[in-house]
Design an enzyme around this catalytic site. Structure first.
Site, PDB file in Angstrom:
ATOM      1  N   SER A 187       0.837  -1.192   0.000  1.00 58.61           N
ATOM      2  CA  SER A 187       0.000   0.000   0.000  1.00 58.61           C
ATOM      3  C   SER A 187       0.877   1.249   0.000  1.00 58.61           C
ATOM      4  O   SER A 187       1.708   1.431  -0.894  1.00 58.61           O
ATOM      5  CB  SER A 187      -0.953  -0.039   1.203  1.00 58.61           C
ATOM      6  OG  SER A 187      -1.923   0.973   1.110  1.00 58.61           O
ATOM      7  N   ASP A 281      -8.753  -5.142  -6.177  1.00 60.73           N
ATOM      8  CA  ASP A 281      -8.415  -4.269  -5.056  1.00 60.73           C
ATOM      9  C   ASP A 281      -9.405  -3.104  -5.007  1.00 60.73           C
ATOM     10  O   ASP A 281      -9.601  -2.389  -5.991  1.00 60.73           O
ATOM     11  CB  ASP A 281      -6.986  -3.751  -5.239  1.00 60.73           C
ATOM     12  CG  ASP A 281      -6.510  -2.911  -4.060  1.00 60.73           C
ATOM     13  OD1 ASP A 281      -7.251  -2.775  -3.070  1.00 60.73           O
ATOM     14  OD2 ASP A 281      -5.381  -2.390  -4.136  1.00 60.73           O
ATOM     15  N   HIS A 315      -6.535  -6.172  -0.724  1.00 55.33           N
ATOM     16  CA  HIS A 315      -5.506  -5.132  -0.710  1.00 55.33           C
ATOM     17  C   HIS A 315      -4.226  -5.611  -0.040  1.00 55.33           C
ATOM     18  O   HIS A 315      -3.133  -5.196  -0.409  1.00 55.33           O
ATOM     19  CB  HIS A 315      -6.052  -3.902   0.010  1.00 55.33           C
ATOM     20  CG  HIS A 315      -5.175  -2.693  -0.105  1.00 55.33           C
ATOM     21  ND1 HIS A 315      -4.845  -2.126  -1.319  1.00 55.33           N
ATOM     22  CD2 HIS A 315      -4.537  -1.952   0.848  1.00 55.33           C
ATOM     23  CE1 HIS A 315      -4.060  -1.080  -1.110  1.00 55.33           C
ATOM     24  NE2 HIS A 315      -3.863  -0.957   0.185  1.00 55.33           N
TER      25      HIS A 315
END
Length: 354
Positions: A187, A281, A315
């Site tokens: 991320s 995602d 994610h």
């Protein structure tokens, strides 16, 4: 005959190591429920269960027997671990203290529910291999933990990251043999990896997991250069019926308009890149950003990076068999979905962790 629950390895193993689960001493074709539970360091309870039927010899082997329903279905030998879910809604399994194991309780019960307890066993999951040293780092504004494996560092460290784990972001700096340093970031940690690989020398490899191509949350500063955040378009936030935020289109594009100056200059990077993404995602368009980074690198004459897509992983692509929720807090505390599907999330790390 006494019913026994057999685990291999018995008693204790690393979290990413598969555990062979079998039951002996059942009646032929006896229906049973296998139940798993653990309490985290805050006392929160997580549970998983599945229904099975013993074979003609009264044996049950999760490597061969399909689950007939419950928290998961089908032949899932590690289902009792990755399918663990919080007893309270929206709970999340975390492990702040990685030097101690997670104890998992396994029980076999007679069906139909609530059946009598037939047998039980306890298995402890470690997060550090024996001999690994953990040292806290306090240098200026840096707050980190240094993990050092015993003996000489191998070329690739699979289960123990040797390097700095920054507490602010899920960013790992892994030691490799030789003069180079490898990066792994998830991320926003992936954005930092891209920046470091672009500006710093000696970065030989970077693994980027579901990252954007620009700083989303705050500016990146290095020796007088500033990469400001691209910012978000709050008008693009949608709220689902159950109160979750849909933010997949909230991040301003780093490739269009005046925000283009925020694009992380990956053309400077000398690293080998590997992008792990989920096309589903729900945080941002991870697969699109990874492909754009590849185009930029190739336009500068760099070797084509590898992009591996894991549909339904969500994610976060974490270590194998670790259960994660399908959401996380963002945007003023409102939760958003991570886009995972339970089985997809369980299968992706088995390949990625290699």
């Amino acid at each position: 005959m006494t019913v026994t629950l057999l685990l291999e390895p018995a008693g204790r193993s690393c979290w990413d190591e598969p555990v062979h689960i079998a039951v002996r001493g059942l009646a032929p074709e006896q229906p049973v429920t296998l139940r798993a539970s653990l309490r985290d360091e805050n006392g929160a309870l997580f549970r998983a269960h599945a229904r099975y039927r013993a074979d003609a010899r009264g044996e049950l082997d999760l490597e061969r027997a399909p689950a007939l329903g419950g928290s998961f279905a089908g032949c899932e030998p590690m289902g009792p671990f990755w399918a663990l879910k919080p007893e309270k809604a929206w709970g999340r399994l975390v492990k702040p203290e990685v030097r101690t194991p997670f104890p998992v309780e396994l029980e076999v019960l007679d069906d139909p529910e609530p059946g009598r307890l037939l047998c039980q066993a306890r298995h402890e999951h470690d997060f550090l291999q024996p001999g690994v040293q953990r040292e806290l780092v306090r240098a200026g504004r840096v707050r980190a933990a240094l993990f050092l494996p015993p003996g000489e560092p191998p070329l690739l460290i699979v289960r123990v990251f040797c390097g700095l784990i920054l507490l602010l972001f899920p960013l790992f700096l892994s030691q490799v043999k030789g003069p180079g340093v490898g990066l792994l970031g998830i991320s926003e940690g992936g954005e930092l990896c891209l920046s470091m690989a672009s500006f710093l020398k000696g970065i030989t490899a970077a693994v980027i997991i579901n990252s954007s191509l620009a700083s989303a949350g705050g500016g990146i500063h290095y020796r007088g250069e500033i990469l400001p955040p691209v910012g978000i378009n709050k008008n693009s936030i949608k709220v689902t019926k159950d109160g979750f935020a849909d933010i997949v289109g909230v991040l301003n594009s780093p490739l269009e308009g005046p925000e283009q100056k925020s694009f992380i200059p990956v053309e400077r990077a000398e690293s080998s890149f590997l992008f792990l993404v989920d096309q589903d995602d729900l945080n941002w368009k991870s697969e699109f950003y990874a492909n754009e980074a590849c185009k930029c690198l190739q336009a500068q004459g760099r070797r084509k990076p590898q992009v591996i897509c894991y549909p339904g992983a969500g994610h976060y692509i974490e270590p194998p068999y670790f259960p994660l929720p399908g959401f996380h807090a963002c945007l003023g505390g409102r939760s958003c979905y991570l886009g995972r599907r339970a089985q997809g999330h369980a299968m992706a790390p088995l390949d990625a962790w290699k």
